[in-house]
Write a protein that holds these residues in place. Structure first.
Motif, short mmCIF file in Angstrom:
data_model
loop_
_atom_site.label_atom_id
_atom_site.label_comp_id
_atom_site.label_asym_id
_atom_site.label_seq_id
_atom_site.Cartn_x
_atom_site.Cartn_y
_atom_site.Cartn_z
N ASN A 300 -19.37 37.82 -14.88
CA ASN A 300 -19.04 37.26 -13.57
C ASN A 300 -19.32 35.76 -13.50
O ASN A 300 -19.91 35.26 -12.55
N ASP A 301 -18.84 35.05 -14.52
CA ASP A 301 -18.98 33.59 -14.54
C ASP A 301 -17.73 33.00 -15.20
O ASP A 301 -17.65 32.86 -16.42
N LEU A 302 -16.76 32.65 -14.36
CA LEU A 302 -15.48 32.18 -14.88
C LEU A 302 -15.58 30.81 -15.55
O LEU A 302 -14.62 30.39 -16.21
N THR A 303 -16.71 30.12 -15.42
CA THR A 303 -16.85 28.84 -16.12
C THR A 303 -16.82 29.03 -17.63
O THR A 303 -16.56 28.08 -18.37
N ALA A 304 -17.07 30.26 -18.11
CA ALA A 304 -16.99 30.52 -19.55
C ALA A 304 -15.58 30.27 -20.08
O ALA A 304 -15.40 29.98 -21.27
N LEU A 305 -14.58 30.34 -19.20
CA LEU A 305 -13.20 30.10 -19.63
C LEU A 305 -12.93 28.63 -19.92
O LEU A 305 -11.88 28.28 -20.45
N ASN A 306 -13.89 27.78 -19.58
CA ASN A 306 -13.79 26.36 -19.93
C ASN A 306 -14.13 26.10 -21.38
O ASN A 306 -13.82 25.03 -21.92
N ASP A 307 -14.82 27.05 -22.03
CA ASP A 307 -15.31 26.84 -23.40
C ASP A 307 -14.18 26.90 -24.41
O ASP A 307 -13.06 27.32 -24.10
N ASP A 308 -14.49 26.52 -25.64
CA ASP A 308 -13.47 26.42 -26.68
C ASP A 308 -13.07 27.80 -27.18
O ASP A 308 -13.86 28.74 -27.23
N MET A 309 -11.79 27.91 -27.55
CA MET A 309 -11.22 29.15 -28.09
C MET A 309 -10.19 28.76 -29.14
O MET A 309 -9.74 27.62 -29.19
N LEU A 310 -9.80 29.73 -29.97
CA LEU A 310 -8.83 29.41 -31.01
C LEU A 310 -7.50 28.97 -30.41
O LEU A 310 -6.87 28.05 -30.93
N TRP A 311 -7.08 29.59 -29.31
CA TRP A 311 -5.79 29.19 -28.75
C TRP A 311 -5.81 27.74 -28.28
O TRP A 311 -4.77 27.08 -28.23
N LYS A 312 -6.98 27.23 -27.93
CA LYS A 312 -7.08 25.82 -27.53
C LYS A 312 -7.05 24.90 -28.74
O LYS A 312 -6.63 23.74 -28.63
N GLN A 313 -7.52 25.39 -29.88
CA GLN A 313 -7.49 24.60 -31.12
C GLN A 313 -6.12 24.65 -31.78
O GLN A 313 -5.60 23.64 -32.25
N ASN A 314 -5.53 25.84 -31.83
CA ASN A 314 -4.26 26.02 -32.53
C ASN A 314 -3.56 27.25 -31.97
O ASN A 314 -3.69 28.35 -32.49
N ALA A 315 -2.84 27.06 -30.89
CA ALA A 315 -2.22 28.19 -30.18
C ALA A 315 -1.24 28.95 -31.05
O ALA A 315 -1.08 30.17 -30.90
N SER A 316 -0.57 28.26 -31.98
CA SER A 316 0.43 28.93 -32.81
C SER A 316 -0.20 29.92 -33.78
O SER A 316 0.51 30.76 -34.36
N ARG A 317 -1.52 29.84 -33.98
CA ARG A 317 -2.21 30.75 -34.90
C ARG A 317 -3.11 31.75 -34.18
O ARG A 317 -3.80 32.54 -34.84
N ALA A 318 -3.11 31.76 -32.86
CA ALA A 318 -4.05 32.59 -32.11
C ALA A 318 -3.35 33.83 -31.55
O ALA A 318 -2.35 33.72 -30.85
N VAL A 319 -3.89 35.00 -31.87
CA VAL A 319 -3.46 36.25 -31.24
C VAL A 319 -4.57 36.66 -30.28
O VAL A 319 -5.67 37.02 -30.71
N THR A 320 -4.28 36.57 -29.00
CA THR A 320 -5.29 36.87 -27.99
C THR A 320 -5.24 38.35 -27.61
O THR A 320 -4.19 38.98 -27.69
N PHE A 321 -6.38 38.88 -27.19
CA PHE A 321 -6.45 40.30 -26.85
C PHE A 321 -7.61 40.54 -25.91
O PHE A 321 -8.58 39.78 -25.88
N VAL A 322 -7.54 41.61 -25.13
CA VAL A 322 -8.59 41.99 -24.20
C VAL A 322 -9.45 43.09 -24.79
O VAL A 322 -10.66 43.14 -24.58
N THR A 323 -8.83 43.98 -25.56
CA THR A 323 -9.57 45.03 -26.25
C THR A 323 -8.74 45.52 -27.41
O THR A 323 -7.54 45.22 -27.51
N ASN A 324 -9.37 46.28 -28.31
CA ASN A 324 -8.65 46.91 -29.41
C ASN A 324 -9.31 48.23 -29.76
O ASN A 324 -10.19 48.70 -29.03
N HIS A 325 -8.94 48.82 -30.88
CA HIS A 325 -9.44 50.14 -31.25
C HIS A 325 -10.91 50.13 -31.63
O HIS A 325 -11.54 51.19 -31.67
#
Length: 459
Positions: A300-325
């Motif tokens: 419950n802290d949306l400021t975490a979305l300000n932090d760095d992620m792969l899609w911010k570094q190189n969106a063409s190489r990032a597969v984003t997901f919410v959950t997996n198996h």
């Protein structure tokens, strides 16, 4: 993968004979030109992988009994209509636990449910003919099919004397398909290489530095990669546990056979993920994004979305997901997490159970449509605090959008600067009935309902 959910491991001696590596023929018997050309012909009209949304078309412990390929077959037309462009299947070939295996304990890479070994003829998911029929149906509906490739380790070999360890190891693999026999020399340690990046769970660890292993995995005309592509009909690759071997393996596989490639490099460090994608020249699942979303929506802290992620570094190489198996930690506010990945850069993957069982399918289809039609161009974060997150996509061959995520218990409103001047806009989710007109300076007041989101674009 989650190996600890396996039903157990029992090594089975399959054959009373042995076959030397020199005796193996280069082309499998019964492999006809028709078998090779049929999948190629059926790929006409496929949506480019990455142009829409990926569906992870399984979950852990899907029903056993050989029915899963038929279940998927029955759903691909609807998925295609919803905007899915590719489906990711579980490991499709015969594994040690036979009819109970999820495929992550591979034994015979060329048995897709046609040889009676490891306790069954069919795999957990079905027969070879059912697999090919399902892939054909996917292709007819414009969907590409991504194979789950497990080449870090093998399972189910018989015991043999191992000159490199001085004892016995479970490294004698005699698959009934007659392809890719393996022995101690093909695993670590051996005469050329003691180890690579990492072994898993004590299972025999394939040595990719052995030319024989390279030939059978991707180089030869009858390699695993070319058989999957040319005979079975797969279009792309999801590489399991890539921490266990060097990134050049994925690069060489991809360069040899082509196709979209994504690695499971389970690490939240953005620099590490970015290094791997650059070295392997392949995409990676954006675990950095996953863990930041966990902090945001579970913490419950949306400021975490300000932090760095792969899609911010190189969106063409990032597969984003919410959950997996393997993991399903984002439970609270999960639809907000999907609103995030389906409006932001990167190639989003959605999880079978989320789409088919756990979440509102109409909401998911709406977000998929928004992703495919409005979510173009670069991303600018407009506002973020503990409860609110607002960002805009600046548009690329479309009008772009503004997404407003509200994690509070009350309606929220906020003035933001858009890309549109003197323009009527609307919320394409239908969560807000407002249709405001942006000011001449592009500013407009937007709103979002409690524990929900709105997505705004030109009416």
């Amino acid at each position: 993968m989650n190996y600890f959910k396996w039903l157990g491991t029992t090594c089975v001696v399959l054959c009373a004979f042995s076959c030397s590596q020199e005796d193996i023929v280069e082309t499998p018997e019964n492999l006809t030109t028709t078998e090779i050309t049929a999948p190629i012909a059926k790929r006409a009209g496929l949506k480019p992988i990455g142009s829409g949304v990926m569906m992870q078309a399984f979950y852990w412990d899907v029903p056993a009994g050989g029915t899963w390929w038929n279940v998927v077959n029955s759903k691909v037309a609807d998925w295609s209509n919803a905007g899915i462009d590719a489906i990711w299947l579980p490991p499709a070939s015969k594994a040690q636990n036979g009819p109970f295996s999820m495929g992550y304990d591979p034994f015979d890479y060329f048995d897709f449910g046609e040889f009676n070994q490891m306790g069954s003829t069919e795999t957990r998911f079905g027969s070879r003919s059912e697999l090919i029929d399902m892939i054909d149906t996917a292709h007819e509906n414009g969907l590409s099919v991504i194979a789950d490739i497990v080449i870090n380790h093998n399972s189910g070999g018989a015991s043999e004397a191992n000159p490199y360890t001085g004892g016995n190891t479970w490294t004698d693999f005699n698959p009934m398909s007659g392809n890719f026999y393996r022995s101690a020399t093909d695993f670590h340690a051996n005469n050329v290489h003691n180890n690579d990046s990492g072994a898993f769970g004590g299972y025999p660890d394939l040595c990719h530095y052995q030319s024989y292993v390279q030939d059978w995995l991707w180089k030869n005309p009858n390699s695993v990669a070319k058989y999957y592509r040319d005979v079975i009909g797969f279009d792309g690759w999801r590489f399991d546990y890539v921490k266990g071997f060097e990134p050049w393996v994925v690069k060489e596989w991809k360069n040899e056979v082509g196709g979209f490639s994504v690695g499971e490099y389970w690490d939240s460090n953005v620099s590490t993920l970015n290094y791997w994608t650059s070295t392997a020249e392949a995409s990676a699942f954006d675990f950095a994004c996953y863990y930041k979303m966990k902090d945001a929506f579970m913490g419950n802290d949306l400021t975490a979305l300000n932090d760095d992620m792969l899609w911010k570094q190189n969106a063409s190489r990032a597969v984003t997901f919410v959950t997996n198996h393997d993991t399903d930690e984002i439970i609270n506010n999960k639809i907000l997490a999907y609103a995030y990945i389906l409006t932001h850069e990167g190639y989003p993957a959605i999880f079978y159970k989320d789409y088919e069982e756990w979440l509102n399918k109409a909401q998911m289809n709406n977000l998929i449509w928004i992703h495919n039609n409005l979510a173009g161009g670069s991303t600018s974060i407009l506002h973020v605090d503990t409860d609110e997150y607002i960002a805009k996509r600046n548009g690329y061959n479309n009008n772009g959008l503004v997404v407003y995520i509200n994690n509070s218990d009350a309606w929220q409103e906020r003035w933001v600067e858009t890309n549109w001047s003197n323009t009527v806009i609307k919320d394409y989710t239908g969560n807000s009935s407002w249709e405001p007109t942006t000011q001449s300076g592009n500013w407009v007041k937007l709103q979002a309902p409690p524990r929900s989101y709105s997505v705004w674009s030109v009416k």
